[in-house]
Scaffold this active site. Structure first.
Site, PDB file in Angstrom:
ATOM      1  N   LYS A  63      33.356  45.271  20.966  1.00  0.00           N
ATOM      2  CA  LYS A  63      33.294  46.695  21.301  1.00  0.00           C
ATOM      3  C   LYS A  63      33.834  46.954  22.700  1.00  0.00           C
ATOM      4  CE  LYS A  63      28.396  45.755  21.416  1.00  0.00           C
ATOM      5  NZ  LYS A  63      27.209  45.926  20.650  1.00  0.00           N
ATOM      6  N   LYS A 106      37.848  37.355  20.124  1.00  0.00           N
ATOM      7  CA  LYS A 106      36.775  37.900  19.283  1.00  0.00           C
ATOM      8  C   LYS A 106      36.913  39.420  19.153  1.00  0.00           C
ATOM      9  CE  LYS A 106      32.699  38.704  21.104  1.00  0.00           C
ATOM     10  NZ  LYS A 106      31.337  38.740  21.646  1.00  0.00           N
ATOM     11  N   LYS A 109      31.886  37.820  31.311  1.00  0.00           N
ATOM     12  CA  LYS A 109      31.526  39.189  31.707  1.00  0.00           C
ATOM     13  C   LYS A 109      31.542  39.387  33.213  1.00  0.00           C
ATOM     14  CE  LYS A 109      29.012  41.130  27.865  1.00  0.00           C
ATOM     15  NZ  LYS A 109      27.846  41.894  27.450  1.00  0.00           N
TER      16      LYS A 109
END
Ligand code: TYM
Length: 348
Positions: free
Chosen positions: A214, A211, A128
């Site tokens: 969202k 993966k 991230k």
């Protein structure tokens, strides 16, 4: 659920906790990897005196920028998703993280227990924060310490999560062990991650090595819980696959990430094992299997999305459920935080 974890001979009574970030729409990955399993654990523990607590972790969501209006809406939508999927406020404690201040209070203590090096090793932090770590928020870096607090402020022993959260639950154990060791107590349990079933890692429909998420820029990569029947069918029709027919045995899915993902999704949605599914669909081409999968996905998901939309029409009712859940959660968390303060030497 396995027996209560032991720590130096002390048994902690079983208690289940998990959370999801209200940082955007729910995906099929969240549903199969988390929510559906939350519901199973709720049902399996009914009448046994084992609490199941499920949280919307809004404080985790703001570790990356969120518009206030979206955060509010996404928190309610996540609560609606929980309830529509079968979490029952009469059976489980459903609440919003920021409504129970004890999470952040214990989180601070854990910031002082956890080590920088532990945080730096977290793959979610690396993913991230990307290359520009200097510009990432301090909250994003400290994220796993707050997650440990979410869990340990209830002395939760079992945490159902998808595979991507395993490292964070292991870190929770490291924090508990260091706290217990540093203060010479046997106070926090060694929490176990519960990662079971065919869909603990649902992959992107566009790339079997990634993966389903969202935050993926491609909407075609995921099925959203709010997608209608046409969107679901179209995304499955366009899902990446290989040209071969489906195998009859699991070994035949080796090195076929996309095929394996679709079969795993089918098995999870149909509550069957991959072996059982392959014994039925082995030999079929994707042109035949994909419509079967689309029909099954629509049959399972559309009642949930319809119910979510209905619940979203009465946001006040959702807020009332969350407030009452928060009160019940605080009744468990407050004494555990107070004891933690005593151990640390903070006057209360
Ligand atoms: P989050 O919000 O990213 O995801 C919520 C849950 O959904 C699971 N999940 C998946 N499972 C299978 N396949 C996928 N493609 C997939 N995508 C998501 C996740 O594993 C997770 O179980 N840090 C957590 C939230 C959190 C938490 C906690 C969880 C905060 N505090 C305490 C448990 C206990 C997170 O970011 O999950």
């Amino acid at each position: 659920m396995s027996d209560a974890p032991q720590q130096n001979g002390t048994a902690f009574p079983p208690r289940v906790f998990s959370g999801i970030q209200p940082s955007g729409g729910l995906t099929l990955g969240n549903y199969l990897g988390a929510i559906r399993r939350f519901v199973n654990m709720q049902e399996a523990n009914q009448g046994k005196g084992i609490e199941t607590l499920y949280c919307m972790v809004d404080q985790h969501a703001i570790t990356v920028p969120q518009s206030p209006a979206d955060l509010t809406r996404n928190t309610r939508e996540l609560a609606a998703g929980y309830i529509a999927a079968g979490l029952d406020p009469a059976k489980s404690i459903l609440f919003n993280q920021s409504q129970v201040a004890e999470h952040a209070q214990l989180g601070w203590i854990f910031n002082c227990v956890a080590r920088m090096g532990w945080m730096q090793r977290m793959t979610q932090w690396k993913d991230k924060a990307g290359k520009n770590t200097q510009n990432a928020s301090l909250g994003l870096f400290a994220y796993p310490a707050l997650m440990a607090a979410d869990i340990l402020v209830y002395h939760a022993t079992h945490v159902p999560v998808g595979e991507d959260q395993k490292q964070h639950v292991e870190l929770t154990r490291d924090i508990a062990a260091k706290f217990n060791h540093d203060y010479g107590v046997d106070f926090f349990p060694m929490t176990e991650p519960v990662i079971e079933g065919a869909a603990t890692r649902v992959m992107s429909l566009r790339d079997g090595s990634k993966k389903m998420s969202k935050s993926d820029p491609s909407d075609a990569s995921r099925i959203n819980m709010t997608d209608d029947a046409d969107a679901i069918a179209q995304k499955i029709r366009k899902a990446r696959t290989d040209p071969d027919a489906l195998p009859s045995e699991v070994e035949g899915l080796k090195d076929r990430a996309e095929a394996r993902n679709l079969v795993n999704i089918y098995a999870a949605l149909d509550n069957r094992t991959v072996d059982q599914v392959l014994s039925e669909v082995g030999g079929k081409q994707f042109s035949e299997f994909k419509p079967m999968l689309a029909d099954l996905a629509v049959a399972r998901l559309s009642p949930i999305s319809t119910e979510m939309a209905r619940l979203m029409q009465t946001p006040d009712e959702i807020d009332t459920i969350l407030r009452s859940g928060a009160e019940r959660a605080r009744a468990i968390a407050a004494p555990i935080l107070q004891q933690t303060y005593d151990i640390v030497g903070m006057i209360r």
